[in-house]
Design an enzyme around this catalytic site. Structure first.
Site, PDB file in Angstrom:
ATOM      1  N   SER A  51      -5.622 -28.668  98.494  1.00  0.00           N
ATOM      2  CA  SER A  51      -4.944 -28.573  97.194  1.00  0.00           C
ATOM      3  C   SER A  51      -5.025 -29.869  96.398  1.00  0.00           C
ATOM      4  CB  SER A  51      -3.468 -28.227  97.396  1.00  0.00           C
ATOM      5  OG  SER A  51      -3.327 -26.981  98.004  1.00  0.00           O
ATOM      6  N   GLN A  52      -4.892 -29.712  95.109  1.00  0.00           N
ATOM      7  CA  GLN A  52      -4.755 -30.815  94.145  1.00  0.00           C
ATOM      8  C   GLN A  52      -3.607 -31.732  94.616  1.00  0.00           C
ATOM      9  OE1 GLN A  52      -3.231 -28.848  90.777  1.00  0.00           O
ATOM     10  NE2 GLN A  52      -3.010 -30.668  89.512  1.00  0.00           N
TER      11      GLN A  52
END
Ligand code: SAH
Length: 204
Positions: A51-52
């Site tokens: 994920s970011q």
């Protein structure tokens, strides 16, 4: 990167310090290292993604924001091992479950190299959770199930939170927080997100 995550709204000092300490590049293939501090998710193989940074920070902060001390946490979807490492670095004992066996071996080696020893691993379908280790002070799901998995809810301690991106893949997913109360469960809804699907069964 951490300064940007802070500006995006993550404020828990433990989470920010953990993300500052941990080298994110240790969790992706060499070819992607130049992009590892960018504001985006990254491929980790087999169609899965890390994920970011903001989402990792946000979910960690929601998990640790429970009204009880959050010591034992369950993660579903070990993937690269980065989210588990952030929680371990925050001082949690982490129990992490992954359905793809190959990911677990790589994540374990990365954690060892970084000296993160308070993480335990299980190769299994995460929809079932880890009943023999329950209850957990927090549960974080890093893949999106279509609905809230009931078997995970019941493995929460009273006061503990389940953080889960709920929704169909390609459709709208919502970061959802389920808090276990003395008698029941309470739901709260946060950011719109886009996670890979949570899939049943195991593979090597
Ligand atoms: N937390 C990870 C994110 C990985 S992407 C990280 O920090 O890199 C989501 C992961 O969830 C993938 O590795 C995928 O294999 C795993 N996953 C999907 N469905 C699952 C299930 N039912 N049980 C356990 N893991 C699952």
């Amino acid at each position: 990167m951490v300064e940007r995550v802070r500006q995006q709204g993550v404020s828990n000092p433990k989470v920010l310090a953990a993300m500052n300490t941990l080298a994110r590049e240790a969790f992706v293939d060499e070819a992607l290292r130049m992009r590892v501090y960018d504001d985006c998710s990254l491929p980790i193989g087999q169609g899965q993604t890390l994920s970011q940074p903001y989402i990792v920070g946000r979910m960690s902060e929601l998990l640790l924001g429970a009204s009880i001390p959050v010591k034992r946490v369950l993660e579903i979807g070990t993937g690269s091992g980065y989210q588990a490492a952030v929680l371990a670095q925050c001082g949690c004992a982490v129990f992490t479950i992954e359905r793809i066996g190959a990911f677990l071996d790589v994540a374990k080696a990365r954690h060892r190299r970084l000296g993160l020893l308070n993480i335990r691993y299980l190769h299994r379908d995460g929809f079932k959770g880890w009943p023999s280790q329950a209850p957990f002070d927090g549960i974080i799901v890093t893949a999106a199930p279509p609905t809230i998995p009931d078997e995970l809810k019941v493995q929460l301690a009273v006061g503990g939170r389940l953080i889960v991106p709920v929704g169909a893949q390609g459709g709208a997913q919502r970061l959802t927080v389920i808090t276990r109360t003395e008698k029941d469960f309470r739901s709260q809804f946060f950011d719109a997100v886009s996670f890979v699907p949570m899939l049943p069964g195991e593979q090597s």
